[in-house]
Design an enzyme around this catalytic site. Sequence first.
Site, short mmCIF file in Angstrom:
data_model
loop_
_atom_site.label_atom_id
_atom_site.label_comp_id
_atom_site.label_asym_id
_atom_site.label_seq_id
_atom_site.Cartn_x
_atom_site.Cartn_y
_atom_site.Cartn_z
N HIS A 398 25.07 17.32 28.94
CA HIS A 398 24.96 18.47 28.04
C HIS A 398 23.49 18.82 27.77
CE1 HIS A 398 24.77 20.40 24.05
NE2 HIS A 398 25.84 21.05 24.48
N CYS A 706 28.10 25.00 43.08
CA CYS A 706 27.55 25.29 41.76
C CYS A 706 27.14 24.01 41.04
CB CYS A 706 28.51 26.11 40.93
SG CYS A 706 30.11 25.31 40.74
#
Length: 759
Positions: A398, A706
């Site tokens: 994150h 991605c």
Amino acid sequence: MKEVPNILWLEEIRKEDISSVGGKGASLGEMASIGLPVPPAFVVTAQAFRRFLVETGLDQKIFKVSDNLDVEDNAALEKAADTIKALVIKSKMPSAIKDDIKASYKKMSQKDLIVAVRSSATAEDLPDASFAGQQDTYLNIKGEAALLTSVQNCWASLYGARAIYYRAKQGFEDSTVNIAVVVQQLVHSEKAGVMFTSHPISGEPITIIEGSWGLGEAVVSGSVSPDHYVFDQRTESIAETTIANKKVEIVPDGSHGTKLVAVDAARQDAQVLADAEVAKLAMYGKIAENHYGVPQDVEWGIVAGTIYILQSRPITTIGKKEATGMSGQNKDAKILLKGQGAAPGTATGKVVIIRDAKDTGAVKEGDILVTRMTNPDMVPAMRKVAAIVTDEGGMTCHAAIVSRELGTPAVVGTKTGTQQLKNGQLVTVDGELGLVYEGAVGGAAKAGSAAPVVVGSAPVITATSVKVNVSIPEAAARAAATGADGVGLLRIEHLILGLNKTPGWYISNHKEEEFVKELYDGIKIVLDAFPGKTVWVRTLDAPTDEFRNMAGGENEPLEHNPMLGWRGIRRDLQSPDQFRLQVEAFKRLWKAGYEHLGVMFPMVSHPDQFIKAKEMMRDWGVDVENVELGIMIEIPASAIMIEDFLQAGIKFASFGTNDLIQYTIAIDRNNENVADMYNPQHPAVLTLIHNSIQKCREYGVECSICGQAGSDPKMAVWLVEHGISSISANIDAIAKIREAVARTEKRIILEAARNRDAE
Ligand code: PEP
Ligand code: MG
């Protein structure tokens, strides 16, 4: 030699006067002298400051406090800084200086003019003058009394703890450092922003302008996604206009400050600059660039149709092909911690250790946020800080993802950062090399400034599309500014995680409509930033542990291994309520004309899951054959069964290598203990990728990547050589990926031609 007066007017100043008027004052004077429309201003000279110190006896008093100060002793440093600042603020300004300031203020305008008061460091021989004197600025100052106080506050800012530390480390005598103060008519900009007079990376003659409503601070600080204009100096025409959704603006507040307010609905999506204003700004930019001989980074503002040039300084990123790491410069600096460089850029600031999201109130602008691992409720604090350091995590955690999008340098996986660093300690973070140094290390950006934004239109056309990944809608404008060919991954869970309520909370509290609206608005920002380019929106993929701290998180199941748990498409298929709300947002967007929205399903392990998801969408009224539905390949099963997926009708596939690697070689992507074994180029991973690309090519289906591996130029070369159709990279990596792709494509063509000739 003629004595320098207390005040110098802009018209009298030339760049040689820097020791009297500081960098800012000299630059404004120079700009005025070449005919740029600079708002009226005068400078309280460094000599006035020195007279103030001598006449009040402060020079001696300051010397007493700072003499023998151990700047490494943080408490002592803070105390000395506070004492000196208080002395400067409390001392009576000599009446000669006071009278000169008052007279000049009156001369600017008979009425109480509203001015900006800015400190202007004069340490011309310091490598980074902005470090030597803090850059205190007081906006919206009205009246003599407030003006005199602000000037004195600017003087005091020379003695901030960080500035004292920096000077001590650089071996500069505190007693010889001066400061000037610029007093300038405040332009209450109705619209304002920044301009790069040439492309900041390639140096091409392309002027890039970013503008938004209100004062320019909103654009400079990144509080708003501004409109983006590209003016091609070669054709003297506007090459690109991207209108952003501008939610906030900074406006004057009362008589002293400014405040952030919401932009009214009518102006949110309205174009800020008329074409003629873009052209005129670009012309001023050209004048500045020609005069200084190097491309400039310009701040501008517009009031009642009049353009003002507020600041101009050289762009420092041009030609720096290397990222912003300080490699090679810091052989003597002490390294405190090593981790992974997760977001490029460097910054110096004070450590603030956050053990719980509830403590983020302690985080101040320009701090270095140190924590075990960031989580979504820390994002507001992450926006403020100069850099981020975590104990845990890898390149795809994150903290890494959000920092890259915010343009904030970050080092992750240091293991012991929260134990080794101390609150208030001054450190320098190198987000490129993954290092944390003791103290202020030369070459680092001053605290509070982010890594340089890579902006510009695509300088090279590649056959392989180069797309960009987006996770937080506020990064959409930065992402679009790279000129990327679309969005290869929009992670909507970051959007939801930022709301601090789980999807389950919205459902059980009957607030479904609110949830759909949040999704709709967030995704729309990204779609608006990429008109005519495909945006692949991924359905929710948040592991249960990421939901835990949010409202509704108490209802999330406790899982031993959330990475292998209830996430991605498997959760949506079992929770139709949650899936339906996402589909509802997509449906409304398609209905509103956003045909460039494609939907991508994460964590798919069997074609039946794709078929089932498609059926559910059909039942909910989606014309499934006429929208782009595709899958992520992030579980070996989906790579192995790719042909079955192709037969099931996927319109595209994209490698989620962050997960594909961890599931192929059994290395937890977020575990710093095994980070050195996390190998994107493991032969097994490459085999899965290669086979899948080949099958997609056979079926004429777009095959993309991605995962983080797509942001590595070496991997990009391999992928192009093996036939990938598109690569979606992080914002900061687009330029280098585009270059790697272009070179590889050219090499392939050249080799083919040579081989033909040789036959
Ligand atoms: C991936 O797994 O590579 C990916 C892009 O998804 P995420 O990082 O969100 O798991
Ligand atoms: Mg993934």
